[in-house]
Design a protein around this motif. Structure first.
Motif, PDB file in Angstrom:
ATOM      1  N   TYR A 137      -5.046   4.867   5.568  1.00 47.85           N
ATOM      2  CA  TYR A 137      -4.885   5.478   5.033  1.00 47.85           C
ATOM      3  C   TYR A 137      -6.220   6.836   5.492  1.00 47.85           C
ATOM      4  O   TYR A 137      -5.493   8.151   5.621  1.00 47.85           O
ATOM      5  CB  TYR A 137      -3.543   6.281   4.194  1.00 47.85           C
TER       6      TYR A 137
ATOM      7  N   ARG B 256      -8.186  -1.141   1.161  1.00 46.22           N
ATOM      8  CA  ARG B 256      -7.440  -1.767   2.639  1.00 46.22           C
ATOM      9  C   ARG B 256      -6.388  -0.075   2.332  1.00 46.22           C
ATOM     10  O   ARG B 256      -6.429   0.294   3.673  1.00 46.22           O
ATOM     11  CB  ARG B 256      -6.552  -2.874   1.776  1.00 46.22           C
ATOM     12  N   PHE B 257      -6.426   0.633   1.764  1.00 47.18           N
ATOM     13  CA  PHE B 257      -5.961   1.158   1.773  1.00 47.18           C
ATOM     14  C   PHE B 257      -6.965   2.723   1.707  1.00 47.18           C
ATOM     15  O   PHE B 257      -6.337   3.618   2.966  1.00 47.18           O
ATOM     16  CB  PHE B 257      -5.965   2.535  -0.571  1.00 47.18           C
ATOM     17  N   ARG B 258      -8.187   2.888   2.015  1.00 41.60           N
ATOM     18  CA  ARG B 258      -9.036   3.112   2.859  1.00 41.60           C
ATOM     19  C   ARG B 258      -9.007   3.571   4.336  1.00 41.60           C
ATOM     20  O   ARG B 258      -8.693   4.365   5.056  1.00 41.60           O
ATOM     21  CB  ARG B 258     -10.423   3.774   2.911  1.00 41.60           C
TER      22      ARG B 258
ATOM     23  N   PHE C 175      -7.221  -3.242  -3.015  1.00 41.34           N
ATOM     24  CA  PHE C 175      -6.788  -2.325  -2.512  1.00 41.34           C
ATOM     25  C   PHE C 175      -7.738  -0.376  -2.639  1.00 41.34           C
ATOM     26  O   PHE C 175      -7.070  -0.442  -1.715  1.00 41.34           O
ATOM     27  CB  PHE C 175      -6.176  -1.968  -4.772  1.00 41.34           C
ATOM     28  N   SER C 176      -8.517  -0.455  -3.329  1.00 40.22           N
ATOM     29  CA  SER C 176      -9.645   0.362  -2.315  1.00 40.22           C
ATOM     30  C   SER C 176      -9.779   0.143  -1.079  1.00 40.22           C
ATOM     31  O   SER C 176      -9.672   1.082  -0.420  1.00 40.22           O
ATOM     32  CB  SER C 176     -10.560   0.620  -3.501  1.00 40.22           C
TER      33      SER C 176
ATOM     34  N   LEU D 211       0.870  -1.333  -0.052  1.00 37.98           N
ATOM     35  CA  LEU D 211       0.223  -0.049  -0.647  1.00 37.98           C
ATOM     36  C   LEU D 211       0.881   1.454  -0.470  1.00 37.98           C
ATOM     37  O   LEU D 211       0.660   2.014  -0.487  1.00 37.98           O
ATOM     38  CB  LEU D 211      -0.728  -0.200   1.152  1.00 37.98           C
ATOM     39  N   ARG D 212       1.585   0.849   1.064  1.00 39.95           N
ATOM     40  CA  ARG D 212       2.917   2.498   0.352  1.00 39.95           C
ATOM     41  C   ARG D 212       3.466   2.618  -0.554  1.00 39.95           C
ATOM     42  O   ARG D 212       3.559   3.925  -1.271  1.00 39.95           O
ATOM     43  CB  ARG D 212       3.708   2.461   2.057  1.00 39.95           C
TER      44      ARG D 212
ATOM     45  N   HIS E  71      -6.506  10.694  -2.037  1.00 38.71           N
ATOM     46  CA  HIS E  71      -5.762  11.082  -1.715  1.00 38.71           C
ATOM     47  C   HIS E  71      -4.768  12.074  -2.812  1.00 38.71           C
ATOM     48  O   HIS E  71      -3.688  12.231  -2.583  1.00 38.71           O
ATOM     49  CB  HIS E  71      -4.388   9.443  -1.494  1.00 38.71           C
TER      50      HIS E  71
ATOM     51  N   ARG F 230       1.170   4.337  -2.685  1.00 40.53           N
ATOM     52  CA  ARG F 230       1.121   5.843  -1.896  1.00 40.53           C
ATOM     53  C   ARG F 230       2.443   6.642  -2.128  1.00 40.53           C
ATOM     54  O   ARG F 230       2.237   7.968  -2.803  1.00 40.53           O
ATOM     55  CB  ARG F 230       0.572   5.950  -0.714  1.00 40.53           C
TER      56      ARG F 230
ATOM     57  N   PRO G  78      -8.098   6.018  -2.620  1.00 40.27           N
ATOM     58  CA  PRO G  78      -7.317   6.149  -3.385  1.00 40.27           C
ATOM     59  C   PRO G  78      -7.519   7.809  -4.088  1.00 40.27           C
ATOM     60  O   PRO G  78      -6.064   8.596  -4.316  1.00 40.27           O
ATOM     61  CB  PRO G  78      -6.085   5.419  -4.138  1.00 40.27           C
TER      62      PRO G  78
ATOM     63  N   ALA H 226       0.018  -2.053  -5.526  1.00 42.43           N
ATOM     64  CA  ALA H 226       0.145  -2.861  -5.001  1.00 42.43           C
ATOM     65  C   ALA H 226       0.044  -4.283  -5.033  1.00 42.43           C
ATOM     66  O   ALA H 226      -0.556  -5.095  -3.737  1.00 42.43           O
ATOM     67  CB  ALA H 226      -0.932  -2.245  -4.441  1.00 42.43           C
TER      68      ALA H 226
END
Length: 151
Positions: free
Chosen positions: A51, A46-48, A43-44, A12-13, A58, A16, A55, A36
């Motif tokens: 962070y 887990r990113f949320r 992805f959407s 994820l990082r 961000h 980002r 995405p 990722a």
């Protein structure tokens, strides 16, 4: 939901960091999900969780942050700033800028920014970071859903 493990957080990082580095490139959520090594939906989600924002939100925050820096200089037009940060529609850029910053790009550019001259760029970026309100987060979700439907 399970907490992301270290490998998932690293991936994820990586996505980002790509957004932060390549904000002016034509990035979309499927391409970031590939960065990722995840499906787009996973992805959407887990990113949320990791962070606190989507995405897309961000990426747009990064783009508006960079546009603010360009507009503070005063030698770049709103149109030039729009395209320099990777936005392809002046209307969408202006709407999102106004939503996040609270004033139009033209008004922001015209404002006196002499208080930030001579300030280290890291401090200037931190102070210029757009703050997302509950209203802008909600409208971001709506726009994100609409853009994914159009794809």
């Amino acid at each position: 939901m399970n907490a992301p493990d270290l490998d998932e957080l690293r991936r994820l990082r990586r996505a980002r960091d790509r957004m932060d580095r390549e904000f002016a490139e034509p990035l979309d959520v499927p391409a970031l999900a590939r960065t990722a090594s995840m499906s787009t939906a996973h992805f959407s989600r887990r990113f949320r969780e990791a962070y606190g924002e989507t995405p897309y939100a961000h990426l747009m925050t990064r783009r508006i942050e960079r546009a603010k820096a360009l507009l503070r200089r005063g030698d770049v037009s709103v149109t030039e700033a729009c395209f320099a940060v990777g936005c392809t529609s002046l209307g969408s850029f202006s709407s999102r800028f106004t939503e996040i910053v609270g004033e139009t790009p033209s008004a922001y550019r015209a404002r006196d920014h002499s208080d930030s001259q001579g300030m280290p760029s890291c401090v200037s970026l931190a102070m210029g970071r757009p703050i997302r309100t509950a209203i802008s987060v909600q409208s971001s979700r709506i726009e994100e859903a609409m853009s994914s439907d159009a794809s």
